[in-house]
Design a protein around this motif. Sequence first.
Motif, PDB file in Angstrom:
ATOM      1  N   GLN A 189       0.847  -1.110   0.180  1.00 51.83           N
ATOM      2  CA  GLN A 189       0.047  -0.086  -0.064  1.00 51.83           C
ATOM      3  C   GLN A 189       0.841   1.183  -0.049  1.00 51.83           C
ATOM      4  O   GLN A 189       0.617   2.227  -0.863  1.00 51.83           O
ATOM      5  CB  GLN A 189      -1.015  -0.013   1.321  1.00 51.83           C
ATOM      6  N   ILE A 190       1.892   1.238   0.809  1.00 49.54           N
ATOM      7  CA  ILE A 190       2.594   2.369   0.866  1.00 49.54           C
ATOM      8  C   ILE A 190       3.452   2.715  -0.403  1.00 49.54           C
ATOM      9  O   ILE A 190       3.735   3.780  -0.800  1.00 49.54           O
ATOM     10  CB  ILE A 190       3.689   2.045   1.899  1.00 49.54           C
ATOM     11  N   TYR A 191       3.816   1.438  -1.063  1.00 48.96           N
ATOM     12  CA  TYR A 191       4.594   1.570  -2.194  1.00 48.96           C
ATOM     13  C   TYR A 191       3.889   2.221  -3.439  1.00 48.96           C
ATOM     14  O   TYR A 191       4.020   3.011  -4.010  1.00 48.96           O
ATOM     15  CB  TYR A 191       4.980   0.193  -2.816  1.00 48.96           C
ATOM     16  N   GLU A 192       2.528   1.681  -3.132  1.00 47.09           N
ATOM     17  CA  GLU A 192       1.465   2.150  -4.341  1.00 47.09           C
ATOM     18  C   GLU A 192       1.040   3.452  -4.224  1.00 47.09           C
ATOM     19  O   GLU A 192       0.561   4.457  -5.048  1.00 47.09           O
ATOM     20  CB  GLU A 192       0.316   1.223  -4.388  1.00 47.09           C
ATOM     21  N   LYS A 193       1.438   4.132  -2.987  1.00 45.86           N
ATOM     22  CA  LYS A 193       0.968   5.488  -2.557  1.00 45.86           C
ATOM     23  C   LYS A 193       2.267   6.424  -3.132  1.00 45.86           C
ATOM     24  O   LYS A 193       2.342   7.510  -2.585  1.00 45.86           O
ATOM     25  CB  LYS A 193       0.641   5.850  -1.131  1.00 45.86           C
ATOM     26  N   ASN A 194       3.325   5.607  -3.493  1.00 43.64           N
ATOM     27  CA  ASN A 194       4.401   6.368  -3.904  1.00 43.64           C
ATOM     28  C   ASN A 194       5.353   6.961  -2.777  1.00 43.64           C
ATOM     29  O   ASN A 194       6.271   8.031  -2.823  1.00 43.64           O
ATOM     30  CB  ASN A 194       4.289   7.562  -4.774  1.00 43.64           C
ATOM     31  N   LEU A 195       5.190   6.211  -1.512  1.00 40.55           N
ATOM     32  CA  LEU A 195       5.847   6.632  -0.512  1.00 40.55           C
ATOM     33  C   LEU A 195       7.078   5.699  -0.050  1.00 40.55           C
ATOM     34  O   LEU A 195       7.686   6.050   1.260  1.00 40.55           O
ATOM     35  CB  LEU A 195       4.776   6.743   0.868  1.00 40.55           C
ATOM     36  N   LEU A 196       7.487   4.696  -0.793  1.00 44.71           N
ATOM     37  CA  LEU A 196       8.455   3.978  -0.699  1.00 44.71           C
ATOM     38  C   LEU A 196       9.587   4.217  -1.530  1.00 44.71           C
ATOM     39  O   LEU A 196       9.531   4.477  -2.711  1.00 44.71           O
ATOM     40  CB  LEU A 196       8.149   2.478  -0.911  1.00 44.71           C
ATOM     41  N   MET A 251       7.667   9.423   5.581  1.00 48.48           N
ATOM     42  CA  MET A 251       6.893   9.869   6.677  1.00 48.48           C
ATOM     43  C   MET A 251       6.872  11.439   6.642  1.00 48.48           C
ATOM     44  O   MET A 251       5.751  12.035   7.086  1.00 48.48           O
ATOM     45  CB  MET A 251       7.709   9.477   7.754  1.00 48.48           C
ATOM     46  N   THR A 252       7.715  12.008   6.113  1.00 48.64           N
ATOM     47  CA  THR A 252       7.575  13.534   6.203  1.00 48.64           C
ATOM     48  C   THR A 252       6.632  13.922   5.284  1.00 48.64           C
ATOM     49  O   THR A 252       6.233  14.995   5.453  1.00 48.64           O
ATOM     50  CB  THR A 252       9.004  14.136   5.624  1.00 48.64           C
ATOM     51  N   GLU A 253       6.166  13.245   4.141  1.00 51.49           N
ATOM     52  CA  GLU A 253       5.172  13.666   3.102  1.00 51.49           C
ATOM     53  C   GLU A 253       3.826  13.302   4.046  1.00 51.49           C
ATOM     54  O   GLU A 253       2.749  14.262   3.596  1.00 51.49           O
ATOM     55  CB  GLU A 253       5.200  12.875   1.966  1.00 51.49           C
ATOM     56  N   VAL A 254       3.641  12.563   4.971  1.00 49.39           N
ATOM     57  CA  VAL A 254       2.527  12.554   5.710  1.00 49.39           C
ATOM     58  C   VAL A 254       2.223  13.126   6.980  1.00 49.39           C
ATOM     59  O   VAL A 254       1.544  13.175   7.786  1.00 49.39           O
ATOM     60  CB  VAL A 254       1.760  11.000   5.632  1.00 49.39           C
ATOM     61  N   LYS A 255       3.485  13.846   7.405  1.00 51.01           N
ATOM     62  CA  LYS A 255       3.550  14.683   8.670  1.00 51.01           C
ATOM     63  C   LYS A 255       2.117  15.305   9.062  1.00 51.01           C
ATOM     64  O   LYS A 255       1.882  15.056  10.484  1.00 51.01           O
ATOM     65  CB  LYS A 255       4.544  15.546   8.564  1.00 51.01           C
ATOM     66  N   ASP A 256       1.646  16.178   8.121  1.00 49.39           N
ATOM     67  CA  ASP A 256       0.513  16.872   8.569  1.00 49.39           C
ATOM     68  C   ASP A 256      -0.709  16.010   8.979  1.00 49.39           C
ATOM     69  O   ASP A 256      -1.363  16.402   9.971  1.00 49.39           O
ATOM     70  CB  ASP A 256      -0.042  17.990   7.434  1.00 49.39           C
TER      71      ASP A 256
END
Length: 454
Positions: free
Chosen positions: A165-172, A419-424
């Motif tokens: 899921q994290i990969y598909e959200k481009n967060l990996l 993680m920095t991208e989902v900080k808010d």
Amino acid sequence: MYDPISPNVNFVEQEKKIEEFWREHKIFEKSIEDRKDGTPYVFYDGPPTANGKPHIGHVLTRVIKDMIPRYRTMKGCMVPRKAGWDTHGLPVELEVEKMLGLDGKEQIEEYGLEPFIGHCKESVWKYKGMWEDFSRTVGFWADMDDPYVTYHNEFIESEWWALKQIYEKNLLYKGFKIVPYCPRCGTPLSSHEVAQGYKTVKERSAVVRFKVVGEDAYFLAWTTTPWTLPSNVALCVNPVDVYVKVKAADGFTYYMAEALLDKVLGKLATEDAPAYEILESYKGIDLEGKEYEPLFSYVKPICDKQNKKGFFITADNYVTMTDGTGIVHIAPAFGEDDAKVGRKYDLPFVQLVDGKGEMAEPTPYAGTFVKDADKLVLIDLEKAGLLFDAPKFEHEYPHCWRCNTPLIYYARESWFIKMTEVKDDLIRNNNTINWIPESIGKGRFGDWLQNVQD
Ligand SMILES: [Zn+2]
């Protein structure tokens, strides 16, 4: 109607009786069954590791973790409580390593990964019985007959699912980061782990002469890790501080920070002559781009192969006037600040240390552990006339909390979650949680989210 209580009550016996009553009459099971139409309130135990004995600290956490589901049950909720066992992690592997008389990653691979993992899977159940007894004794209710186990494939698959899921959200992403690294365990350590292993050590630092190109003068730079000098690709000054060119009493001409002159050169003074005479003065930024000769001849070809220019003065605010000479040596493979300067100036990347923490080819120290290479580097610099001084320096240095090996800061390819991208989102969600006490959520945990790292 009630039974009168004896003035000489035996609490242990009384507890055992209640425990027995609960078990015999399946009170826990009934607490769920009787409320099967109630609102679900689901509890998953944050799983303990069963290869260590339960201790007094676990009593507190088990009591708290029982209190809340019990309260919800009494309010009429249907509260399934799933027990779990944490069977992963280095503590398990270290214990098995010790038992088998192995030392480090290489020996484990020689012994064979499959049989090693087999031993780990046995070892994790060592104190399972003790944990079950202990949990019953403190009145902790959970479904111990059908626990989740982190080494079961269904559990592992759920982890992979989450990662996907994290990969598909481009967060990996695969990055290159400077990490505190234990060369013996062959693994990076988290900042939490690093914090556990600081020790005061006294080591030789180095004040080194870097020959300025086209001038009979040297930049004086200081480092606490001489083993990183073969991987040097630049020097760094503070852009706004004052730097001077001086004629020193040892016959050399040096560039360094004005604020640190007496601290570094003061000892050169004699009765007849002062330690130095100031020739010129500059702002740090004026020195930017000035070139020097590499300390060791084998480094330049590596940089040329990368088509990158090194061996010049850079400027960055992180350079301070508290220690050293005000000129810092830059090895982008071995420090976060260095890596940052390396990115800013597009410096070459030279990493003359391997994953075992040993010096690599083409240095003449190949195979020597970095900390042992310090003195060899110092001797070679001394022979080349490039060592101004090697003062002893006492500082707090991190060691591996597991095996006591000094850590090194090392550039490694690793996978990161952004993680920095989902900080808010994290902060917004945290603000909706009813933290008790409030100070934990606002303070410790809130601060951690504010500074969240990938
Ligand atoms: Zn270690």
